[in-house]
Design a protein around this motif. Sequence first.
Motif, PDB file in Angstrom:
ATOM      1  N   MET A   1       0.828  -1.204   0.000  1.00  0.00           N
ATOM      2  CA  MET A   1       0.000   0.000   0.000  1.00  0.00           C
ATOM      3  C   MET A   1       0.863   1.255   0.000  1.00  0.00           C
ATOM      4  SD  MET A   1      -2.768   1.224   2.842  1.00  0.00           S
ATOM      5  CE  MET A   1      -3.621  -0.327   2.770  1.00  0.00           C
ATOM      6  N   LEU A   2       1.795   1.320   0.955  1.00  0.00           N
ATOM      7  CA  LEU A   2       2.659   2.496   1.052  1.00  0.00           C
ATOM      8  C   LEU A   2       3.532   2.618  -0.186  1.00  0.00           C
ATOM      9  CD1 LEU A   2       3.722   2.354   4.803  1.00  0.00           C
ATOM     10  CD2 LEU A   2       1.901   3.677   3.751  1.00  0.00           C
ATOM     11  N   PHE A   3       4.023   1.472  -0.687  1.00  0.00           N
ATOM     12  CA  PHE A   3       4.868   1.488  -1.876  1.00  0.00           C
ATOM     13  C   PHE A   3       4.094   2.033  -3.076  1.00  0.00           C
ATOM     14  CE2 PHE A   3       6.553  -0.536  -5.689  1.00  0.00           C
ATOM     15  CZ  PHE A   3       7.893  -0.187  -5.610  1.00  0.00           C
ATOM     16  N   GLY A   4       2.849   1.591  -3.252  1.00  0.00           N
ATOM     17  CA  GLY A   4       2.049   2.071  -4.365  1.00  0.00           C
ATOM     18  C   GLY A   4       1.735   3.549  -4.262  1.00  0.00           C
ATOM     19  N   LEU A   5       1.357   4.006  -3.059  1.00  0.00           N
ATOM     20  CA  LEU A   5       1.097   5.436  -2.868  1.00  0.00           C
ATOM     21  C   LEU A   5       2.339   6.258  -3.171  1.00  0.00           C
ATOM     22  CD1 LEU A   5      -0.966   5.267   0.455  1.00  0.00           C
ATOM     23  CD2 LEU A   5      -1.842   5.877  -1.810  1.00  0.00           C
ATOM     24  N   LEU A   6       3.502   5.770  -2.724  1.00  0.00           N
ATOM     25  CA  LEU A   6       4.749   6.488  -2.972  1.00  0.00           C
ATOM     26  C   LEU A   6       5.080   6.512  -4.458  1.00  0.00           C
ATOM     27  CD1 LEU A   6       7.154   7.946  -1.679  1.00  0.00           C
ATOM     28  CD2 LEU A   6       8.298   5.724  -1.489  1.00  0.00           C
ATOM     29  N   ALA A   7       4.818   5.403  -5.162  1.00  0.00           N
ATOM     30  CA  ALA A   7       5.104   5.340  -6.594  1.00  0.00           C
ATOM     31  C   ALA A   7       4.259   6.353  -7.359  1.00  0.00           C
ATOM     32  CB  ALA A   7       4.852   3.930  -7.114  1.00  0.00           C
ATOM     33  N   VAL A   8       2.972   6.442  -7.046  1.00  0.00           N
ATOM     34  CA  VAL A   8       2.109   7.415  -7.723  1.00  0.00           C
ATOM     35  C   VAL A   8       2.560   8.837  -7.396  1.00  0.00           C
ATOM     36  CG1 VAL A   8      -0.242   8.312  -7.869  1.00  0.00           C
ATOM     37  CG2 VAL A   8       0.137   5.847  -7.840  1.00  0.00           C
ATOM     38  N   ALA A   9       2.927   9.080  -6.133  1.00  0.00           N
ATOM     39  CA  ALA A   9       3.387  10.412  -5.744  1.00  0.00           C
ATOM     40  C   ALA A   9       4.664  10.796  -6.497  1.00  0.00           C
ATOM     41  CB  ALA A   9       3.618  10.455  -4.233  1.00  0.00           C
ATOM     42  N   LEU A  10       5.616   9.854  -6.612  1.00  0.00           N
ATOM     43  CA  LEU A  10       6.858  10.145  -7.338  1.00  0.00           C
ATOM     44  C   LEU A  10       6.600  10.308  -8.832  1.00  0.00           C
ATOM     45  CD1 LEU A  10       9.390   7.776  -5.529  1.00  0.00           C
ATOM     46  CD2 LEU A  10       9.209  10.268  -5.357  1.00  0.00           C
ATOM     47  N   ALA A  11       5.644   9.564  -9.365  1.00  0.00           N
ATOM     48  CA  ALA A  11       5.280   9.765 -10.766  1.00  0.00           C
ATOM     49  C   ALA A  11       4.730  11.168 -10.987  1.00  0.00           C
ATOM     50  CB  ALA A  11       4.249   8.718 -11.193  1.00  0.00           C
ATOM     51  N   LEU A  12       3.936  11.654 -10.034  1.00  0.00           N
ATOM     52  CA  LEU A  12       3.417  13.015 -10.123  1.00  0.00           C
ATOM     53  C   LEU A  12       4.544  14.038 -10.025  1.00  0.00           C
ATOM     54  CD1 LEU A  12       0.986  14.923 -10.260  1.00  0.00           C
ATOM     55  CD2 LEU A  12       0.782  14.719  -7.776  1.00  0.00           C
ATOM     56  N   VAL A  13       5.495  13.803  -9.123  1.00  0.00           N
ATOM     57  CA  VAL A  13       6.631  14.720  -8.971  1.00  0.00           C
ATOM     58  C   VAL A  13       7.460  14.746 -10.254  1.00  0.00           C
ATOM     59  CG1 VAL A  13       8.806  15.093  -7.755  1.00  0.00           C
ATOM     60  CG2 VAL A  13       6.742  14.513  -6.470  1.00  0.00           C
ATOM     61  N   GLY A  14       7.761  13.557 -10.818  1.00  0.00           N
ATOM     62  CA  GLY A  14       8.523  13.499 -12.058  1.00  0.00           C
ATOM     63  C   GLY A  14       7.810  14.208 -13.194  1.00  0.00           C
ATOM     64  N   THR A  15       6.496  14.063 -13.263  1.00  0.00           N
ATOM     65  CA  THR A  15       5.726  14.721 -14.320  1.00  0.00           C
ATOM     66  C   THR A  15       5.745  16.235 -14.142  1.00  0.00           C
ATOM     67  OG1 THR A  15       4.298  12.783 -14.489  1.00  0.00           O
ATOM     68  CG2 THR A  15       3.471  14.821 -15.430  1.00  0.00           C
ATOM     69  N   LEU A  16       5.631  16.705 -12.900  1.00  0.00           N
ATOM     70  CA  LEU A  16       5.693  18.150 -12.651  1.00  0.00           C
ATOM     71  C   LEU A  16       7.052  18.716 -13.051  1.00  0.00           C
ATOM     72  CD1 LEU A  16       3.838  18.334  -9.215  1.00  0.00           C
ATOM     73  CD2 LEU A  16       3.037  19.268 -11.382  1.00  0.00           C
ATOM     74  N   LEU A  17       8.137  18.015 -12.691  1.00  0.00           N
ATOM     75  CA  LEU A  17       9.473  18.474 -13.075  1.00  0.00           C
ATOM     76  C   LEU A  17       9.618  18.496 -14.587  1.00  0.00           C
ATOM     77  CD1 LEU A  17      11.714  16.590 -10.468  1.00  0.00           C
ATOM     78  CD2 LEU A  17      11.196  19.038 -10.533  1.00  0.00           C
ATOM     79  N   SER A  18       9.154  17.431 -15.258  1.00  0.00           N
ATOM     80  CA  SER A  18       9.261  17.368 -16.706  1.00  0.00           C
ATOM     81  C   SER A  18       8.420  18.459 -17.362  1.00  0.00           C
ATOM     82  CB  SER A  18       8.806  15.983 -17.183  1.00  0.00           C
ATOM     83  OG  SER A  18       8.890  15.887 -18.580  1.00  0.00           O
TER      84      SER A  18
END
Length: 867
Positions: A1-18
């Motif tokens: 659960m925590l791993f999945g939430l973190l993965a989506v959050a990091l995907a959002l961060v990477g998309t914002l940076l890009s």
Amino acid sequence: MLFGLLAVALALVGTLLSTGAYFRWMLAERRAEAGIRLDADALAQAEARYASLARWGFALSFVMLLLAILQVETAAYRHDFSLSYIARFSSRDEPKDYLFATLWAGQEGTFLLWCTYITLLGLIVRRYARNWEPSVMFFLNLIRLSLLIVLVGKSPFAPTPQMLPAALQAAGISTFQHSIWAFLHPGGLNFAQLPADGQGLNPLLQNKWMRIHPPTLFFGFAATAIPFAFAMAALWKKEYETWVRRSLPWAALAFTVLGGGIMMGGYWAYAVLGWGGFWGWDPVENSSKVPWLMCVLLLHGMLMQQRRDTWHRTVVLLGMLPFLMVMFSSFLTRSGILENFSVHSFAKEDDLFPYLIGPLCFFWLMGVGTWLARWKTFPSRPDEPKPFTVPAMLHWTLGVVGLFAFLVWAGMSSPLLTGIAAGLRERAPFLTFLPSATSNVTQGYYNFIATPIAILAAILMAFVPLLSWRDTDLRRNWPKILTPLTLALFVIAMAIMWGVGRNRPPYELWSWGAGAERYRLVLPAAVPLLSLIFAGSMAVFSSLQVLFRAPKKVGRLGGYLSHAGIGVLLIGVVTAELSGGSQKAGLVKGEAQKVMGYSVLYRGLIPTPDGKTALDLTFTNLRRDETFKAPAPVYFSQQTQQTMVAPYIHKYPGMDLYIAPEGRPMSSADMAKREVELQAGQSSDLVNGVSVRFDRFEVKRQPEQIRVSALLTVTRGGQTEVITPGWEADIHEQQKRNLVARTKDGAVSAEIEDLVAETRAVKLVMGGAALGEPTGPPQEIALISVSAKPMINLVWLATLMVVCGGLLSVRRAFSEMHRGEPHPRGDYAERGERLMGEESASGEAAASPSATPRLEEALIRAQSKGA
């Protein structure tokens, strides 16, 4: 659960940076291109400064999305019911291949898959985009951001509500708040309340097509984002020519994959769900068809621009419409608007309205608003094609297909549009012309609009391959048309001999009035049906003529093969809908009964390899020596607490025998009478070859009494008889008596249950021994419907032809894009050289000698990099 939430959050961060880096790159590129010169130094500096961050951010989001998908799949296989998504869409007794399909079984998973697809396509597009990279990838990132926001708000990694503290459950907070609380309090979940098992996949979805149909469809949806991003980039850069060559392969890919996915769903409905057909004009079905029609328009518009250097303004708009329609369709099907109007629609408990209305409005306003703002920047090249040429026919084709797409969009949106209109009428009662309630259009609406448009579109498809882009001399073009025309007329002659439309009701063009003063404008059924077959045959033979004339140019024949496929589809739809007849029957266990030229024996229920049950049916062909088993599935679902059925299809070379159960076998002592609702002129097939048609009402008034009767025509065994059940009421007593009517032999009875004033329909209760009403000792009876589907395989052949034609078009578009790329140098170097040549020719370079050495140096540096 925590791993999945973190993965989506990091995907959002990477998309914002890009997104931010690509935006800065776009601005730097705009400044470098300002004025009459191209500052190659500034372009190179901007790429060195922002490209790395933009690309790495995009790649990071892709890796995180893949890890999130892996987390969902792992949780499904491990039966981790601590995740609400897994508990709702999987169970312990599901086969492993269905567990794999858990990813796209619900809303959250499909958004995750959709976003991952767009990201994967973005990684591929970036390698071919060259100087279009910053603007194209920026707009792709905006799309991904909208999907990631949905994944944050409606997370597939939210905890199962039972495991949360009671206070949080009572508060009724959102999935987003559940996820945040679980992320901040990982030890606060009550695993003692972990569900022992999940709800499982809906039984209707437990089929092999579940493994491939949804992911294919969503890949097609994702592919529409690429032409949209290129069209928006063209508006940003004010370059309306080169973007077509770069985005054409992706438009062809979207057309191919989306079309293939739609017909996969059609076969699924036909072969598994027992609906008796492959297309029902359901609003959700139409919501995928409209984007596909937009892809058809886009491909033809791109062809026109490439060949005639015109339609720039139209093609940019068409480039955006497939994706914009996908966004609208997602909003329509996922917001709960269609809950009461479509068997496919998501329920309101999965309401995503707040997450969908914002992106929908944003992308429509951004796309159409920017297009209007750039109106004066488009090249103005009036195109007046000569009559009887390919450009003229393309004008007509886009108009016809565009009109059809709009009418289908209006039909599928009718619950939304009528709901808005009903709301306005509620606030302003004087607007009496507006509907008073939310409603949906019927299949008759679509059949009415589709038939003439399909005929006209097929005729246009028949003529386009045979005409020239410039030649208008009919004397030279007529011999090309003669062969397809002759063959199409031969097909029509065969259809007439076959009896097409002979036993069909007239095709109603228009009706007005009511009751005895109701008038109808009709055509004989054979006219539109034969017209469809003629137009489809013309499209097939004209395209095949081109294919046989140029068999070596395979890469250029994708469009012709797709056109031929559409023609075959029209012929297949007509012949399949005509049907070779159908019959309902009530089979008594152990007693053979004649149905549709077969002797059918029902022996009871038998187990199936997948742990379910099926009717043990044996069919013996009375016309030839043939006997086969037809185990039609009938089983009770513990999940839905309903009886589930599926058809058994016995295939012949030119026909399918379609055997569909109508529920679990029952005792004759428990059989209820059949209820039907009919309007004037409508008929209904019952069982055992019995049908009933409601002709009209009769009202007889007397001083003390009134009688209302319904004139019914009952057909049984080829014999017809009129019976008149009715209501009789004494005016003073204000009581009514139900008058039951029977046929002369007493085998069929009818009585009126109710009258529907709004539609002038009658609700009937039909019974009698002919319908299985018990007359002796209780017996086990199985109800089935048997129908013949002649030439249905033409529909599946047509699908294959359209998909293969689309794949050939994709291959050709990619090869032409590569041939058009300057291999030894990058786009920035190429554009700098072009501008240098323009300056030299105009004398402007001599006026600014200091700029030339700097630009040449930048070009040499760019060549050495191979950028």
